[in-house]
Design a protein around this motif. Structure first.
Motif, PDB file in Angstrom:
ATOM      1  N   ILE A 172       6.481 -13.158 -25.316  1.00 47.71           N
ATOM      2  CA  ILE A 172       6.124 -12.860 -23.929  1.00 47.71           C
ATOM      3  C   ILE A 172       6.230 -11.352 -23.741  1.00 47.71           C
ATOM      4  O   ILE A 172       7.251 -10.758 -24.097  1.00 47.71           O
ATOM      5  N   GLN A 230       6.581  -8.540 -20.979  1.00 51.12           N
ATOM      6  CA  GLN A 230       6.933  -8.356 -19.573  1.00 51.12           C
ATOM      7  C   GLN A 230       6.906  -6.862 -19.249  1.00 51.12           C
ATOM      8  O   GLN A 230       7.408  -6.042 -20.033  1.00 51.12           O
ATOM      9  N   GLY A 267       8.700  -5.995 -13.923  1.00 52.57           N
ATOM     10  CA  GLY A 267       9.063  -7.364 -14.285  1.00 52.57           C
ATOM     11  C   GLY A 267       7.921  -8.350 -14.324  1.00 52.57           C
ATOM     12  O   GLY A 267       8.136  -9.530 -14.634  1.00 52.57           O
ATOM     13  N   ASP A 268       6.707  -7.919 -14.045  1.00 50.69           N
ATOM     14  CA  ASP A 268       5.571  -8.842 -14.133  1.00 50.69           C
ATOM     15  C   ASP A 268       5.415  -9.374 -15.557  1.00 50.69           C
ATOM     16  O   ASP A 268       5.529  -8.608 -16.523  1.00 50.69           O
ATOM     17  N   VAL A 269       5.148 -10.655 -15.664  1.00 54.82           N
ATOM     18  CA  VAL A 269       4.796 -11.199 -16.971  1.00 54.82           C
ATOM     19  C   VAL A 269       3.340 -10.862 -17.228  1.00 54.82           C
ATOM     20  O   VAL A 269       2.456 -11.224 -16.450  1.00 54.82           O
ATOM     21  N   CYS A 306      -2.440 -11.066 -17.630  1.00 52.67           N
ATOM     22  CA  CYS A 306      -3.331 -12.183 -17.957  1.00 52.67           C
ATOM     23  C   CYS A 306      -3.176 -13.331 -16.958  1.00 52.67           C
ATOM     24  O   CYS A 306      -4.059 -14.186 -16.853  1.00 52.67           O
ATOM     25  N   PHE A 307      -2.070 -13.334 -16.230  1.00 52.68           N
ATOM     26  CA  PHE A 307      -1.818 -14.442 -15.299  1.00 52.68           C
ATOM     27  C   PHE A 307      -2.331 -14.067 -13.908  1.00 52.68           C
ATOM     28  O   PHE A 307      -1.591 -14.022 -12.936  1.00 52.68           O
ATOM     29  N   PHE A 308      -3.619 -13.786 -13.839  1.00 51.95           N
ATOM     30  CA  PHE A 308      -4.190 -13.287 -12.583  1.00 51.95           C
ATOM     31  C   PHE A 308      -4.742 -14.412 -11.713  1.00 51.95           C
ATOM     32  O   PHE A 308      -5.259 -14.167 -10.638  1.00 51.95           O
TER      33      PHE A 308
END
Lengths: 130, 130
Positions: free
Chosen positions: A20, A22, A27-29, A103-105
């Motif tokens: 992962i 970060q 702190g955003d993944v 990528c987690f948009f």
């Protein structure tokens, strides 16, 4: 329990472990990718995130094409030593090949996926220069 | 691109996808586990994190033994829809079965792994009551 030889347990997961990334600043993944022993060793040696691309079947030096490398600020392992957590400084501001910071948009909602993230770059501009 | 039927692509990863649990309050990455379609559906339906335990080969309702359930505040999918990011409120304050807030309580250093996390509970107390 501590020794200089302790590291991820690559015997699990057929030699590939999830890693992962970060954002060290907020702190955003940013993304999840996979590492094998070789990519992990190169990450440690160079201070830049190196993954193993499952689709390409080879080492993936993050940013090798886009220039958006990840400087590794720290590495943590989980309790089972089968997941790697990288705290990174994302050069270029975007980790995702689609041009988003993370990528987690996309958020899951009852109405479907909703794009929340902000696009930092245009992928067709970044990846066309070959 | 959005539809109510869009969700994780469980065809990848032989039906199991990595799911990252991130603390909704401070952004700490708490743990990584795996979900299959059934555990994902139950997570959506109940608002509590349900994983698939690879070692036990069955659904794992996080906190079923310890009481430390995870209330799911939001769910994001990555660009390839093959990783799930849960923003959670961790009941009991500790996600790790070893009693730490986060499973990533050990930092990789040149001298080996160094424990940085704070222990919230004593595992021998929490898991003995059967």
């Amino acid at each position: 329990m501590s020794s200089a030889h302790e590291g991820p347990d690559f015997d699990k997961g057929d030699g590939l472990l999830p890693a992962i990334a970060q954002d060290a600043t907020n702190g955003d993944v940013l993304m999840l990718a996979y590492m094998n022993a070789e990519s992990y060793a190169e990450t440690l040696a160079t201070g830049r995130a190196v993954y193993f691309s499952r689709s390409r079947g080879r080492l993936w030096r993050k940013g090798e094409e886009s220039g958006n490398v990840q400087k590794v600020e720290s590495i943590h392992l989980d309790c089972d030593r089968d997941t790697i957590l990288l705290s990174v400084t994302q050069v270029g501001g975007a980790a995702c090949h689609e041009g988003y910071r993370s990528c987690f948009f996309r958020r899951v909602t009852p109405e479907g996926l909703v794009t929340e993230g902000e696009r930092v770059f245009d992928p067709s501009e970044v990846y066309k220069k070959k």
